[in-house]
Design a protein around this motif. Structure first.
Motif, PDB file in Angstrom:
ATOM      1  N   ASP A 196      40.573  42.635  34.555  1.00 29.64           N
ATOM      2  CA  ASP A 196      39.602  41.615  34.967  1.00 29.64           C
ATOM      3  C   ASP A 196      39.750  40.347  34.129  1.00 29.64           C
ATOM      4  N   ASP A 197      39.957  40.530  32.832  1.00 31.29           N
ATOM      5  CA  ASP A 197      40.104  39.377  31.948  1.00 31.29           C
ATOM      6  C   ASP A 197      41.381  38.608  32.269  1.00 31.29           C
ATOM      7  N   ARG A 200      40.892  36.702  35.471  1.00 30.92           N
ATOM      8  CA  ARG A 200      40.010  35.560  35.211  1.00 30.92           C
ATOM      9  C   ARG A 200      40.790  34.399  34.595  1.00 30.92           C
ATOM     10  N   ARG A 201      41.676  34.707  33.649  1.00 32.87           N
ATOM     11  CA  ARG A 201      42.453  33.656  32.995  1.00 32.87           C
ATOM     12  C   ARG A 201      43.440  33.012  33.967  1.00 32.87           C
ATOM     13  N   ARG A 203      43.119  32.799  37.236  1.00 29.74           N
ATOM     14  CA  ARG A 203      42.329  31.968  38.153  1.00 29.74           C
ATOM     15  C   ARG A 203      41.968  30.632  37.510  1.00 29.74           C
ATOM     16  N   LYS A 204      41.648  30.672  36.229  1.00 28.31           N
ATOM     17  CA  LYS A 204      41.259  29.449  35.523  1.00 28.31           C
ATOM     18  C   LYS A 204      42.431  28.486  35.408  1.00 28.31           C
ATOM     19  N   LYS A 207      43.763  27.287  39.637  1.00 26.90           N
ATOM     20  CA  LYS A 207      42.509  27.388  40.386  1.00 26.90           C
ATOM     21  C   LYS A 207      42.694  27.339  41.898  1.00 26.90           C
ATOM     22  N   SER A 213      38.736  39.254  45.000  1.00 21.62           N
ATOM     23  CA  SER A 213      38.280  40.512  44.408  1.00 21.62           C
ATOM     24  C   SER A 213      37.927  41.498  45.519  1.00 21.62           C
ATOM     25  N   TYR A 219      42.252  43.776  43.304  1.00 19.12           N
ATOM     26  CA  TYR A 219      42.464  42.382  43.697  1.00 19.12           C
ATOM     27  C   TYR A 219      43.618  42.269  44.689  1.00 19.12           C
TER      28      TYR A 219
END
Length: 225
Positions: A196-197, A200-201, A203-204, A207, A213, A219
């Protein structure tokens, strides 16, 4: 498609070289002054073709800067100073090939094609598997670089591995456990929250990727239209 940057202040030669390379299917960006080319060093083309004698910036400066930042990107140096000393200087500074002027445009095309094959793999089939275009990104698997038109996207090794997993398997849903084993290996016994982490990174940093999800499972990446 390979991106080729040409730095040649002679407008006629610049146009001629660009025309021949475009006919071979390369994507060409050309510069007639070194200062403008210098500003594009971080745009990560697949190869540079640089004249050593430019009116504003010495072509050797461009060669030096490219090789310092991106040593794996090949540089072909062109020069009217057809002396052994100039050739040695260019090779010592890291140029991958040296072309004394005058030369036939077809020779340049052949040298560029051979250099790209040596650097990124031979033949059209292998080239197609190494370069991915997902709007607005270009992902080069061989160089492990992701770019937009204006910037390099800075990714960690695991972020890039996850990106490749998604772009090679569009619309496929991966469980957290599958991603965990793919990225960290079969012997990793950490929490799947690491996945998940990592997502998240990614995606950041990217973008515009459509990473979806799947509740309670994992995913998948949707197509970018």
């Amino acid at each position: 498609m390979f991106q080729v940057y040409i730095v040649e202040n002679d407008v006629n030669l610049n146009h001629l070289f660009s025309l021949y390379l475009q006919k071979e299917g390369f994507n060409i960006t050309s510069f007639i002054d070194g200062q403008k080319a210098f500003e594009y060093i971080d745009k990560c083309p697949h190869i540079w073709i640089v004249d050593s004698s430019l009116p504003d910036i010495d072509g050797y400066q461009i060669l030096s800067e490219v090789k310092e930042k991106y040593p794996r990107i090949p540089v072909i140096l062109m020069s009217e100073r057809n002396s052994g000393t100039d050739r040695v200087i260019g090779l010592e500074m890291g140029c991958d090939d040296y072309l004394p002027k005058p030369f036939l445009p077809k020779e340049l095309v052949i040298r560029v094609r051979k250099m790209l094959e040596r650097t990124y793999g031979g033949g059209p089939a292998s080239r197609r598997t190494l370069i991915y275009h997902i709007k607005p990104y270009m992902i080069d698997e061989n160089k492990r670089i992701a770019c937009t038109d204006s910037n390099i996207v800075k990714l960690t090794s695991k972020e890039f591995d996850l990106l490749l997993l998604f772009i090679k398997n569009p619309l496929r849903t991966f469980s957290r456990d599958q991603i965990l084993k793919y990225i960290w290996g079969q012997d990793y016994f950490g929490s799947d929250r690491s996945v998940d982490d990592l997502v998240r990174r990614l995606r950041k940093r990217m973008k515009y990727l459509r990473i979806e999800s799947v509740y309670g499972y994992g995913y998948r990446m949707l197509n970018n239209n």
